[in-house]
Enzyme design. Structure first.
Site, PDB file in Angstrom:
ATOM      1  N   HIS A 138      38.357  48.170  46.272  1.00  0.00           N
ATOM      2  CA  HIS A 138      39.297  47.478  45.391  1.00  0.00           C
ATOM      3  C   HIS A 138      39.083  48.022  43.977  1.00  0.00           C
ATOM      4  CE1 HIS A 138      39.722  44.717  48.695  1.00  0.00           C
ATOM      5  NE2 HIS A 138      40.415  43.830  48.010  1.00  0.00           N
ATOM      6  N   HIS A 192      41.963  40.711  54.283  1.00  0.00           N
ATOM      7  CA  HIS A 192      40.607  40.170  54.431  1.00  0.00           C
ATOM      8  C   HIS A 192      40.691  39.126  55.535  1.00  0.00           C
ATOM      9  CE1 HIS A 192      39.354  41.915  50.526  1.00  0.00           C
ATOM     10  NE2 HIS A 192      40.650  41.785  50.281  1.00  0.00           N
ATOM     11  N   HIS A 222      45.228  46.363  54.269  1.00  0.00           N
ATOM     12  CA  HIS A 222      44.505  45.554  53.282  1.00  0.00           C
ATOM     13  C   HIS A 222      44.706  44.078  53.613  1.00  0.00           C
ATOM     14  CE1 HIS A 222      43.576  44.853  48.688  1.00  0.00           C
ATOM     15  NE2 HIS A 222      43.062  43.900  49.448  1.00  0.00           N
ATOM     16  N   GLU A 229      42.955  46.075  40.195  1.00  0.00           N
ATOM     17  CA  GLU A 229      43.686  44.828  40.466  1.00  0.00           C
ATOM     18  C   GLU A 229      43.625  44.028  39.161  1.00  0.00           C
ATOM     19  OE1 GLU A 229      41.656  42.141  43.154  1.00  0.00           O
ATOM     20  OE2 GLU A 229      43.463  40.975  43.583  1.00  0.00           O
ATOM     21  N   ASP A 251      46.705  41.022  51.978  1.00  0.00           N
ATOM     22  CA  ASP A 251      45.481  40.651  51.272  1.00  0.00           C
ATOM     23  C   ASP A 251      44.827  39.401  51.879  1.00  0.00           C
ATOM     24  OD1 ASP A 251      43.494  41.148  49.434  1.00  0.00           O
ATOM     25  OD2 ASP A 251      44.625  40.540  47.670  1.00  0.00           O
ATOM     26  N   ASP A 252      45.267  38.219  51.472  1.00  0.00           N
ATOM     27  CA  ASP A 252      44.702  36.956  51.971  1.00  0.00           C
ATOM     28  C   ASP A 252      45.865  36.040  52.333  1.00  0.00           C
ATOM     29  OD1 ASP A 252      41.697  37.303  51.256  1.00  0.00           O
ATOM     30  OD2 ASP A 252      42.787  37.901  49.455  1.00  0.00           O
TER      31      ASP A 252
HETATM   32  N1  HPA Z   1      40.317  40.994  45.444  1.00  0.00           N
HETATM   33  C1  HPA Z   1      38.997  41.056  45.457  1.00  0.00           C
HETATM   34  N2  HPA Z   1      38.264  40.478  46.393  1.00  0.00           N
HETATM   35  C2  HPA Z   1      38.866  39.822  47.376  1.00  0.00           C
HETATM   36  C3  HPA Z   1      40.232  39.728  47.407  1.00  0.00           C
HETATM   37  C4  HPA Z   1      40.999  40.362  46.400  1.00  0.00           C
HETATM   38  O1  HPA Z   1      42.242  40.328  46.345  1.00  0.00           O
HETATM   39  N3  HPA Z   1      40.522  38.999  48.516  1.00  0.00           N
HETATM   40  C5  HPA Z   1      39.368  38.691  49.116  1.00  0.00           C
HETATM   41  N4  HPA Z   1      38.349  39.179  48.433  1.00  0.00           N
HETATM   42 ZN    ZN Z   2      41.837  42.421  48.737  1.00  0.00          ZN
END
Ligand code: HPA
Ligand code: ZN
Length: 351
Positions: A206, A28, A26, A209, A287-288
């Protein structure tokens, strides 16, 4: 031979978390765009930025929720224009991932963010795929791409994106669903996901969250996903936790992201230990990473530092789960598990 987890002292855990082989499921790729590269690409492509310098941009990374992050994330991605930009972006991620002992990565990309600005989908996919091939050649890191649909956009836009991507079908292994979760339930993409499954693509989404447990349920029932990205809000429904555990449905958990986006107040309050102890196939991911304060090893080390309930056995389980949850073939999974066992057996022998 059984690994003697109790012989691994807590003080060696950080080093073991860093050196153990792991898969990242996971991340991006646009979220690995560091401020330094944003400025370099802005200059290369003649794009004006509303920030004076790298420090000012980094200082703006203070988020209150998912949407406040997405606004900056989409703005940052605007410097990506050409195939070489996508290559450079992914290559920078692979250098860091290899240093973190990631042996396999399944990487999200958001084509709509780029095609909406007139960037051809070919530049996106071919640039990323070139970096994946080089990561395998140089680091032995197997890297695969997962195309994500932006859930705040329409079903029609998702279908259009799939159509544009089909000439490059051999370059990606699956599809996902990301962007603003609230008010954009999985059901909105039922038909696109059905089409993707028909095409033999893997499907993930996703869910849970910021969205409620009901979104996790509809991701399973309607989209028929093979993994849930995040999923941490499943604990609000004990029946759902039982179901996820019985299915061994993977959750790709991203602890630093969850804290930065205020899903949990602090790492000390994160529910990762609860998820693992409930028998869920949880994994740790970044994630990012450029926006949330660290790549995968930072996620592992900081989370274990913050949660005394996590022990060596959990570290092994998280890495083993990452291989189990991956879309890699059985032979690779067996090989990575053997490497993992060897790393833990060595740490136990050293005591
Ligand atoms: N959640 C949803 N969309 C996203 C995320 C995330 O954590 N990171 C990049 N796009
Ligand atoms: Zn994500």
């Amino acid at each position: 031979m059984a690994i003697e987890f109790d012989r691994i002292p807590r003080k060696s855990l950080s080093a073991l978390l860093r050196t153990m082989p792991k898969a990242e499921l996971h991340v991006h790729i646009e979220g690995s765009l560091e401020p330094e590269l944003i400025f370099a690409l802005a200059q290369r492509n003649g794009v004006a930025l509303p920030y004076a310098d790298v420090e000012t941009l980094r200082a703006a990374y203070a988020f209150t929720d998912l949407q406040s992050f997405l606004d900056l994330y989409y703005a940052g991605a605007a410097v990506l224009r050409k195939e070489e930009d996508f290559f450079d972006l992914a290559w920078a991620y692979f250098e860091r991932a290899a240093a973190d002992n990631v042996v396999h990565a399944e990487i999200f990309f958001d084509p709509q963010t780029h095609t909406a600005r007139g960037v051809p989908i070919e530049a996106v996919i071919v640039g990323l795929e070139h970096a994946c091939r080089r990561a395998h050649a140089e680091f032995g890191l197997s890297a695969k791409l997962i195309l994500c649909f932006l859930r705040h956009l329409s079903e029609e836009s998702a279908f259009g994106t799939l159509q544009q991507a089909l000439p490059y079908r051999h370059h990606f292994i699956g599809v996902g669903l990301d962007s603003g979760e609230r008010g954009n339930p999985p059901e909105k993409f039922a038909r696109v996901f059905a089409k993707c499954r028909e095409l033999g693509l893997h499907v993930v989404a996703h869910a849970g969250e910021e969205g409620p447990p009901a979104y996790i349920e509809s991701a399973l029932d309607v989209l028929k996903v093979e993994r849930i990205d995040h999923g941490v809000r499943c604990v609000e429904s004990p029946a759902l936790v039982q179901r996820l555990a019985a299915l061994r449905m993977p959750l790709t958990v991203c602890p630093l992201s969850n804290v930065k986006l205020c899903v949990f107040k602090s790492l000390a309050e994160h529910n990762l230990a609860t998820l693992l102890d409930a028998g869920l196939c949880a994994t740790v991911n970044s994630d990012d990473p450029a926006y949330f304060g660290g790549y995968i090893n930072e996620n592992f080390v900081q989370t274990f530092d913050a949660l005394p309930a996590l022990h060596a056995r959990h570290a092994w389980q998280l890495a083993a789960n990452s291989f189990e949850a991956s879309f890699a073939d059985a032979a690779h999974k067996t090989q990575w598990l053997q490497q993992l066992d060897a790393a833990f057996a060595k740490a136990a022998a050293q005591g």
